[in-house]
Enzyme design. Structure first.
Site: not given
Length: 97
Positions: A23, A26
């Site tokens: 991600c 993230c």
């Protein structure tokens, strides 16, 4: 799961960062979380939970996307947000619980 529940049942705020290694957002949040921890020190505990390795915990807290942040105080969920958040806003959420 019992260890996790025990972990979030602290007097001080516990911020859970539900993330995935693949991600991009993230990865953007990772240094921000480190800065928050460095600035707040012992006022907060931050735990990163990889949703791919801990699907049961992610499901229990209805994590639908990553990153998702869940803040606990004394074992109770007091705040939850999916997506990016600024360092200033994150610190305010933690300090205001």
């Amino acid at each position: 799961m019992s260890k996790f529940l025990e972990f979030i049942n602290q007097d001080k705020p516990v911020l859970i960062d539900f993330f995935a290694t693949w991600c991009g957002p993230c990865q953007t949040m990772s240094p921000i979380l480190k800065q928050v921890k460095d600035e707040l020190g012992d006022k907060v505990t931050i735990l990163k939970v990889d949703v791919d390795k801990n699907a049961a915990i992610a499901s229990k807290f209805q994590v639908r996307g990553v990153p998702t942040f869940v803040l606990f105080k004394n074992g109770k969920q007091v705040w939850k947000q999916a997506g990016l958040i600024s360092k200033t806003d994150l610190k305010q959420k933690i300090l205001n619980v």
